[in-house]
Design a protein around this motif. Structure first.
Motif, PDB file in Angstrom:
ATOM      1  N   THR A  21     -57.260  33.476  18.605  1.00 11.37           N
ATOM      2  CA  THR A  21     -57.382  34.166  19.973  1.00 11.37           C
ATOM      3  C   THR A  21     -56.371  33.680  21.001  1.00 11.37           C
ATOM      4  OG1 THR A  21     -59.900  34.186  19.367  1.00 11.37           O
ATOM      5  CG2 THR A  21     -59.356  35.088  21.380  1.00 11.37           C
ATOM      6  N   SER A  22     -56.108  32.377  21.008  1.00 10.58           N
ATOM      7  CA  SER A  22     -55.241  31.944  22.163  1.00 10.58           C
ATOM      8  C   SER A  22     -53.824  32.579  21.585  1.00 10.58           C
ATOM      9  CB  SER A  22     -55.076  30.570  22.051  1.00 10.58           C
ATOM     10  OG  SER A  22     -56.335  29.991  22.404  1.00 10.58           O
ATOM     11  N   PHE A  24     -53.258  35.344  20.196  1.00  6.95           N
ATOM     12  CA  PHE A  24     -53.260  36.655  20.448  1.00  6.95           C
ATOM     13  C   PHE A  24     -52.759  36.978  21.795  1.00  6.95           C
ATOM     14  CE2 PHE A  24     -55.572  40.361  22.422  1.00  6.95           C
ATOM     15  CZ  PHE A  24     -55.145  41.685  21.756  1.00  6.95           C
ATOM     16  N   TRP A  25     -53.441  36.437  22.880  1.00  3.28           N
ATOM     17  CA  TRP A  25     -53.231  36.403  24.292  1.00  3.28           C
ATOM     18  C   TRP A  25     -51.868  36.171  24.719  1.00  3.28           C
ATOM     19  CZ3 TRP A  25     -55.960  40.110  26.172  1.00  3.28           C
ATOM     20  CH2 TRP A  25     -57.141  40.314  25.977  1.00  3.28           C
ATOM     21  N   ARG A  26     -51.291  35.073  23.986  1.00  4.17           N
ATOM     22  CA  ARG A  26     -49.922  34.633  24.258  1.00  4.17           C
ATOM     23  C   ARG A  26     -49.018  35.786  23.813  1.00  4.17           C
ATOM     24  NH1 ARG A  26     -51.015  29.410  21.422  1.00  4.17           N
ATOM     25  NH2 ARG A  26     -52.355  28.083  22.910  1.00  4.17           N
ATOM     26  N   VAL A  28     -49.782  39.160  23.677  1.00  6.03           N
ATOM     27  CA  VAL A  28     -49.995  40.021  24.629  1.00  6.03           C
ATOM     28  C   VAL A  28     -49.102  39.886  25.736  1.00  6.03           C
ATOM     29  CG1 VAL A  28     -51.432  41.054  26.156  1.00  6.03           C
ATOM     30  CG2 VAL A  28     -52.154  40.757  23.870  1.00  6.03           C
ATOM     31  N   GLU A  29     -48.948  38.763  26.410  1.00  7.93           N
ATOM     32  CA  GLU A  29     -48.180  38.265  27.419  1.00  7.93           C
ATOM     33  C   GLU A  29     -46.884  38.474  27.213  1.00  7.93           C
ATOM     34  OE1 GLU A  29     -49.229  37.970  30.704  1.00  7.93           O
ATOM     35  OE2 GLU A  29     -51.232  38.674  30.006  1.00  7.93           O
ATOM     36  N   ARG A  32     -45.818  42.177  26.945  1.00  9.13           N
ATOM     37  CA  ARG A  32     -45.782  42.560  28.393  1.00  9.13           C
ATOM     38  C   ARG A  32     -44.511  42.190  29.147  1.00  9.13           C
ATOM     39  NH1 ARG A  32     -50.612  41.039  31.667  1.00  9.13           N
ATOM     40  NH2 ARG A  32     -49.773  42.265  33.076  1.00  9.13           N
ATOM     41  N   ALA A  44     -53.322  44.461  19.022  1.00  5.52           N
ATOM     42  CA  ALA A  44     -54.671  44.571  19.485  1.00  5.52           C
ATOM     43  C   ALA A  44     -55.697  45.371  18.588  1.00  5.52           C
ATOM     44  CB  ALA A  44     -54.676  45.215  20.746  1.00  5.52           C
TER      45      ALA A  44
END
Length: 64
Positions: A21-22, A24-26, A28-29, A32, A44
């Motif tokens: 999960t970590s 995934f968010w890295r 995403v950032e 972006r 996603a």
């Protein structure tokens, strides 16, 4: 000849997400920062297909 069957007689297989999960968010950032929003959407969809809400995305949720 156009087939009269439904395009997906069976739900598509759940896409593979080998990361945490970590991660995934890295990602995403990162996407972006470079403005790659289409990649975020695709990623996603894959990630959330593995969550309990995966069946709302058109995937059949895995039995647990």
């Amino acid at each position: 000849v156009v087939p009269l069957s439904v395009p997906y007689d069976e739900p598509p297989a759940v896409p593979y997400w080998p990361y945490s999960t970590s991660d995934f968010w890295r990602y995403v950032e990162y996407f972006r920062t470079i403005g790659a929003y289409k990649h975020i959407d695709e990623m996603a969809r894959t990630f959330f297909a593995h969550q309990s809400l995966g069946d709302t995305l058109g995937f059949e949720a895995a039995q647990q």
